[in-house]
Structure formats: structure tokens, C-alpha cells
Design a protein around this motif. Structure first.
Motif, PDB file in Angstrom:
ATOM      1  N   GLY A   1      13.973   4.249  -3.568  1.00 10.14           N
ATOM      2  CA  GLY A   1      12.527   4.030  -3.702  1.00 10.14           C
ATOM      3  C   GLY A   1      12.022   2.787  -2.992  1.00 10.14           C
ATOM      4  N   LEU A   2      12.918   1.850  -2.702  1.00 10.87           N
ATOM      5  CA  LEU A   2      12.485   0.646  -1.976  1.00 10.87           C
ATOM      6  C   LEU A   2      12.493   0.985  -0.494  1.00 10.87           C
ATOM      7  CD1 LEU A   2      14.644  -2.129  -3.651  1.00 10.87           C
ATOM      8  CD2 LEU A   2      12.171  -2.201  -3.491  1.00 10.87           C
TER       9      LEU A   2
ATOM     10  N   GLU B   1       6.605 -12.920  -4.855  1.00  8.04           N
ATOM     11  CA  GLU B   1       5.180 -12.834  -5.189  1.00  8.04           C
ATOM     12  C   GLU B   1       4.847 -11.510  -5.878  1.00  8.04           C
ATOM     13  OE1 GLU B   1       2.951 -13.337  -1.569  1.00  8.04           O
ATOM     14  OE2 GLU B   1       3.972 -15.207  -1.113  1.00  8.04           O
ATOM     15  N   SER B   2       3.666 -11.476  -6.449  1.00 11.25           N
ATOM     16  CA  SER B   2       3.223 -10.265  -7.121  1.00 11.25           C
ATOM     17  C   SER B   2       3.103  -9.110  -6.117  1.00 11.25           C
ATOM     18  CB  SER B   2       1.862 -10.568  -7.749  1.00 11.25           C
ATOM     19  OG  SER B   2       1.480  -9.498  -8.532  1.00 11.25           O
ATOM     20  N   GLY B   3       3.568  -7.935  -6.523  1.00 11.12           N
ATOM     21  CA  GLY B   3       3.431  -6.748  -5.678  1.00 11.12           C
ATOM     22  C   GLY B   3       4.491  -6.586  -4.611  1.00 11.12           C
TER      23      GLY B   3
ATOM     24  N   GLY C   1       7.619  -5.759  -5.176  1.00 10.35           N
ATOM     25  CA  GLY C   1       8.596  -4.738  -5.531  1.00 10.35           C
ATOM     26  C   GLY C   1       9.690  -5.235  -6.466  1.00 10.35           C
ATOM     27  N   LYS C   2       9.376  -6.248  -7.287  1.00  5.10           N
ATOM     28  CA  LYS C   2      10.414  -6.790  -8.176  1.00  5.10           C
ATOM     29  C   LYS C   2      10.843  -5.738  -9.202  1.00  5.10           C
ATOM     30  CE  LYS C   2       7.957 -10.444  -9.361  1.00  5.10           C
ATOM     31  NZ  LYS C   2       6.782 -10.253  -8.475  1.00  5.10           N
ATOM     32  N   GLU C   3       9.844  -5.040  -9.764  1.00  5.02           N
ATOM     33  CA  GLU C   3      10.201  -4.021 -10.764  1.00  5.02           C
ATOM     34  C   GLU C   3      10.965  -2.873 -10.104  1.00  5.02           C
ATOM     35  OE1 GLU C   3       7.317  -2.925 -13.661  1.00  5.02           O
ATOM     36  OE2 GLU C   3       8.563  -1.272 -14.399  1.00  5.02           O
TER      37      GLU C   3
ATOM     38  N   ASP D   1      10.066  -8.611 -17.416  1.00  4.34           N
ATOM     39  CA  ASP D   1       9.146  -8.958 -16.335  1.00  4.34           C
ATOM     40  C   ASP D   1       8.346 -10.192 -16.761  1.00  4.34           C
ATOM     41  OD1 ASP D   1       7.913  -8.769 -13.952  1.00  4.34           O
ATOM     42  OD2 ASP D   1       6.772  -6.949 -14.383  1.00  4.34           O
ATOM     43  N   GLU D   2       7.937 -10.981 -15.802  1.00  5.09           N
ATOM     44  CA  GLU D   2       7.174 -12.219 -16.058  1.00  5.09           C
ATOM     45  C   GLU D   2       7.898 -13.097 -17.072  1.00  5.09           C
ATOM     46  OE1 GLU D   2       4.925 -12.764 -14.110  1.00  5.09           O
ATOM     47  OE2 GLU D   2       3.940 -10.906 -13.541  1.00  5.09           O
TER      48      GLU D   2
ATOM     49  N   HIS E   1       5.098   6.147   4.412  1.00  8.50           N
ATOM     50  CA  HIS E   1       5.664   6.494   3.108  1.00  8.50           C
ATOM     51  C   HIS E   1       4.555   6.796   2.092  1.00  8.50           C
ATOM     52  CE1 HIS E   1       8.105   6.065  -0.536  1.00  8.50           C
ATOM     53  NE2 HIS E   1       7.283   5.130  -0.958  1.00  8.50           N
TER      54      HIS E   1
ATOM     55  N   VAL F   1       3.010  -5.159  -1.182  1.00  2.20           N
ATOM     56  CA  VAL F   1       3.119  -3.696  -1.070  1.00  2.20           C
ATOM     57  C   VAL F   1       2.161  -2.992  -2.038  1.00  2.20           C
ATOM     58  CG1 VAL F   1       4.686  -1.738  -1.028  1.00  2.20           C
ATOM     59  CG2 VAL F   1       5.523  -3.988  -0.405  1.00  2.20           C
ATOM     60  N   ARG F   2       1.922  -3.633  -3.205  1.00  6.78           N
ATOM     61  CA  ARG F   2       1.009  -2.984  -4.164  1.00  6.78           C
ATOM     62  C   ARG F   2      -0.362  -2.774  -3.514  1.00  6.78           C
ATOM     63  NH1 ARG F   2       1.215  -6.030  -8.379  1.00  6.78           N
ATOM     64  NH2 ARG F   2       2.551  -4.724  -9.669  1.00  6.78           N
TER      65      ARG F   2
END
Ligand SMILES: Nc1ncnc2c1ncn2[C@@H]1O[C@H](COP(=O)(O)OP(=O)(O)OP(=O)(O)O)[C@@H](O)[C@H]1O
Length: 450
Positions: free
Chosen positions: A145-146, A175-177, A179-181, A245-246, A330, A363-364
Motif C-alpha cells: 500500500g505504500l 510530518e502529518s500525511g 504515511g506513518k499509519e 498514533d500521536e 495510483h 500524500v494525504r
């Protein structure tokens, strides 16, 4: 694993200890050999490859770390567990970063050693499979998925694959978005726990007063309103994986409880006298600089080290511009199939704008923009929005005064100006400053502007 018993090489310079461990492992069905020094161990490895090495840290002139470096260089698939002296957490961190599969802090229980060996044995099978996959796709374009082929993403893939087969605690930064999750889910999907629960917890979203019950559970009657037994998220994830998370937002008291769990593998529900032993792999993520949080006294240093056994950094999208085209494709495919619509075409000029855009929301943000584009098919709107975005300040037009500035006063002033300019509309003010709504709100609260 193989049908034959696992071959273990025990490396320990203390004769009594060596004989004790050797006998105990043999009694548990392993095929055991032993060495008293790093040099002897290397000779033995060369003559008969073990599946796994269990080495002490202190070994005369050389150390278990020297042996680990040799093993990783020569035999990347060999299991390696190291025993570190009591209280030397930095040794453990160094060893895990150098590629140890696990570590045991002395004094350890015989049961802990058997458990560690069992886990590593299982992970060896996966490690071999993952290594085969990596070599098949030496320049991977994606991993569970990444999406991304840039060198910085290859580093992420290598690390994810390497540690997915272990139970090591992983701290994902970025940073936020970025893809950490998604990276945490990839780690889980590639691990032997993939058929067990994966529970994601946003530590920033739980009110402080409920945090303990949410994470660790609460006995009936533990507090007003606790009308029934509540199972906490960690307990619910037993056997599986928890994604915190966070993590930087976790209240200090819960940091202490989490540290206890990471060190001793036990939790107590709120209001419970006893304790519950759990087998949960922990993956944590944060967009904050946790080392800075430690310095500021907002995050426990010992917990930081416990979590940061294996760090993974998710690069911001602006640092992997070569992946933007691939990501656009994608998300065009993904959304058009999700909405059962034809993917609209993008002109070369729009593509160029997408490539030049700095993507503050990473990416978000790209995913959201493409989703809207698929739904509305309005290329013009997308282009307008991109060019209407704040650009990074050119420091040749804006340079700091020689005397320096009061950063916080400056930041507060920027927030106030943005709010005034947009008549108090937070969404517009956040956009004006190039911040996500969440990041903007966080700052407003920090300066008591709400
Ligand atoms: N490399 C990637 N390939 C494909 N999709 C991605 C990638 N990175 C992020 N995404 C997508 O972008 C969105 C945000 O990703 P994710 O939630 O994992 O980010 P995050 O770093 O955890 O964000 P936050 O810190 O705000 O929680 C998701 O929809 C995710 O699927």
C-alpha cells in the motif's frame, strides 16, 4: 522452520553461566553448541552455521556487539539475541539498530530466554521470505500500500521488511500525511501477527481523564460511571499489535503506565490490584520531535528510548518529487475504481504544477485533491487551488533581523493577523498560513487565542 531442532550457538565467557544456559536449552530440545569468546564463536560459525546466536554483551576484549556486526555482515539471515547488563538500555538500542533480533536485560528469567528464542525462530522463516521478496523487487515501487520508488522510500521499505519479522518496538516519525499509519500497517501485514488484532489508538484524541481506562481498562466501579468492566485497548490487542498514533500527546501519567508495560509486559486495569500479562507488539508514531519534547519535560526520556528501539522516518513528499507522478496515477486509479468512474485525464501543464507544488499536507493532501478531481473532473479548479496556496517564504525577501526575534511572539502575531484577515474564519486562516486545520488549532490553543 526446519524439521531438525533449531541450532543455537551460546556465547558466554563465564563457564558456569555458559554451562547452565547450554544445558537448559538442550533440555528444551535445541541443538546447542557454545563458545567462550567472540573469536571462538566466529571459528565455530565458519565450521557449522547455527540458526541463531545467543551472546552475552561483555566478552573479554571484544563484545557481543562485535560478534553481531560480524554475523550481520556475513550471515544476514542468522538469528541473534544479545544479553545486556542491567540498566544499560543504550546497549539494547545500539544492538537493535545494528540488527539484533531481540535483547534480554540481565538478570533475565529462563522463561524470557525461551520466549525470545521461540519468537526469533518464527521470525527467521518470515525474514527469509521477505529477503527473497526484496531481492525480487530490488527497486521496489511499493510495499503493502505504500507507493514510492525514491531512494528515501527504499530505505523505509528495507527497514520495514527487516523489522516486520521481529517484535521490536518501532517509532515512526515524519510530518502529518506522510504515511506513518500506512507504514505501521505494512509492518503489521508483513509480521507473523497479521492474523491477530491490529488496534490503532490516536493518543491525541483521548481526553486525559479517560486515557487510563481507554488504554489499560477499568474494573467495574473503578470510577463514577464505570458501571461495567472495561477492557482497555492494549488488552484487546493481546497477541497482536497496537499502533499508538500521536504518542507525543500521551499524558505523562499514561507514559509511566506504558513504560511499565513495555518493560515488564504487564498492565493493571484501573482499580485492579493484580496485574495482567500481555503479548502485544507496540508501534508508535509522532509528527513531533520527541527528543525536543523530552528536553522540555513533556515526554519521559526512558519511554523515548524504549519506543525508539527502531526508528523509521517517513520523508515529506517535497523530498521525493520523483514519486509525485506515480502517486497521482495510483490515486487516479484507486478513486476511479472506488467510485466506478472513468479516470479523467490530466494535461501536461497541470502535471507540471502538481510536480512543482510543495505539498505541505504531504500524500494525504495529494490523495484528497485527486479524489476531488476524479469526482468533479474539474482540472481548472485544481490548478487554481494549487496556485492559490501560500508559497514557502523566499528568505531573500524576508530575512531575520540581526538581533534575532522572539519566536513565540512572532508566531502568535502571525496567527492573529491571519485570523483578522479572514474575519475569524479558522479554516481560511489555517489555509492562509499553509497549516492543516489541526496544526492551526493546536497553535491557537497554545497561545490561548481560542
Ligand atoms: N506512500 C504512500 N502511498 C500511498 N498512499 C499513501 C502514502 N503515504 C500516505 N498515503 C495515504 O495518505 C493518507 C495519509 O496517510 P497516513 O494516515 O498514513 O499519514 P500519517 O503520517 O499517519 O498522518 P498523521 O500524522 O496526520 O496521522 C492516507 O490516505 C494514506 O493511505
Amino acid at each position: 522452520m526446519k524439521q531438525q531442532p533449531l541450532k543455537i550457538l551460546v556465547v558466554e565467557d563465564e563457564p558456569d553461566q555458559r554451562s547452565l544456559i547450554t544445558k537448559m536449552l538442550a533440555a528444551n530440545g535445541y541443538q546447542v553448541s557454545s563458545a567462550s569468546s567472540v573469536e571462538e564463536a566466529i571459528v565455530m560459525i565458519k565450521s557449522d552455521l547455527p540458526d541463531l546466536v545467543f551472546s552475552d554483551w561483555k566478552l573479554g576484549q571484544l563484545s557481543g556487539m562485535d560478534l553481531l556486526i560480524y554475523v550481520r555482515r556475513e550471515h544476514p539471515d542468522m538469528g541473534f539475541i544479545i544479553a545486556t547488563a542491567y540498566g544499560t538500555i543504550t546497549h539494547a538500542v545500539d544492538a537493535m539498530q545494528a540488527g539484533a533480533d531481540d535483547y534480554l536485560a540481565k538478570p533475565y528469567q529462563r522463561q524470557s530466554l525461551l520466549l525470545a528464542i521461540d519468537k526469533v525462530a518464527k521470525s527467521l522463516v518470515l525474514k527469509k521470505q521477505n529477503r527473497r521478496l526484496t531481492s525480487e523487487l530490488s527497486q521496489q515501487q511499493e510495499l503493502v500500500g505504500l507507493v514510492g520508488k525514491a531512494p528515501c522510500m527504499q530505505k523505509v521499505y528495507t527497514r520495514v521488511q527487516r523489522v516486520s519479522a521481529t517484535d521490536a518496538t518501532v517509532l515512526i516519525g515524519g510530518e502529518s500525511g506522510t504515511g506513518k499509519e500506512l507504514a505501521a500497517r505494512a509492518l503489521y501485514q508483513l509480521s507473523q501477527r497479521k492474523h491477530k488484532p491490529f488496534i490503532a489508538i490516536n493518543c491525541g484524541a483521548i481526553p486525559e481523564s479517560l486515557a487510563e481506562a481507554e488504554l489499560f481498562g477499568a474494573e467495574k466501579g473503578a470510577f463514577t460511571g464505570a458501571t461495567a468492566l472495561k477492557i482497555g485497548k492494549l488488552e484487546a490487542a493481546d497477541g497482536g499489535t497496537v499502533f499508538l498514533d500521536e504518542i507525543g500527546e500521551l499524558p505523562l501519567l499514561q507514559q509511566t503506565n506504558l513504560l511499565r508495560f513495555l518493560q515488564e509486559g504487564v498492565i493493571s486495569r484501573l482499580g485492579q490490584n493484580g496485574e495482567i500479562k500481555l503479548d502485544v507488539r507496540v508501534i508508535a508514531a509522532t509528527h513531533r520531535d520527541l527528543q525536543h519534547e523530552v528536553k522540555e519535560g513533556r515526554f519521559r526520556e526512558d519511554l523515548y528510548y524504549r519506543l525508539n528501539v527502531v526508528p523509521i522516518h517517513m520523508p515529506p513528499l517535497r523530498e521525493r518529487q520523483e514519486d509525485i507522478g506515480r502517486l497521482v496515477e495510483h490515486f487516479l486509479k484507486l478513486n476511479s475504481s472506488q467510485y466506478k468512474m472513468d479516470a479523467p485525464k490530466l494535461s501536461a501543464a497541470t502535471m507540471k504544477q502538481l510536480l512543482d507544488y510543495p505539498w505541505p499536507g504531504n500524500v494525504r493532501e495529494l490523495a484528497n485533491r485527486i479524489e476531488r478531481f476524479v469526482l468533479l473532473g474539474d482540472e481548472e479548479e485544481m490548478v487554481e487551488e494549487l496556485s492559490g496556496q501560500p508559497r514557502p517564504i523566499n528568505t531573500s525577501q524576508f530575512s531575520l533581523p540581526e538581533t534575532g526575534i522572539e519566536w513565540e511572539a512572532f508566531e502568535k502575531d502571525c496567527l492573529e493577523q491571519a485570523m483578522n484577515k479572514h474575519q475569524g474564519n479558522r479554516t481560511k486562516a489555517a489555509k492562509f498560513l499553509g497549516l492543516s486545520y489541526k496544526a492551526f488549532l493546536y497553535r491557537l490553543e497554545k497561545y490561548h487565542l481560542v
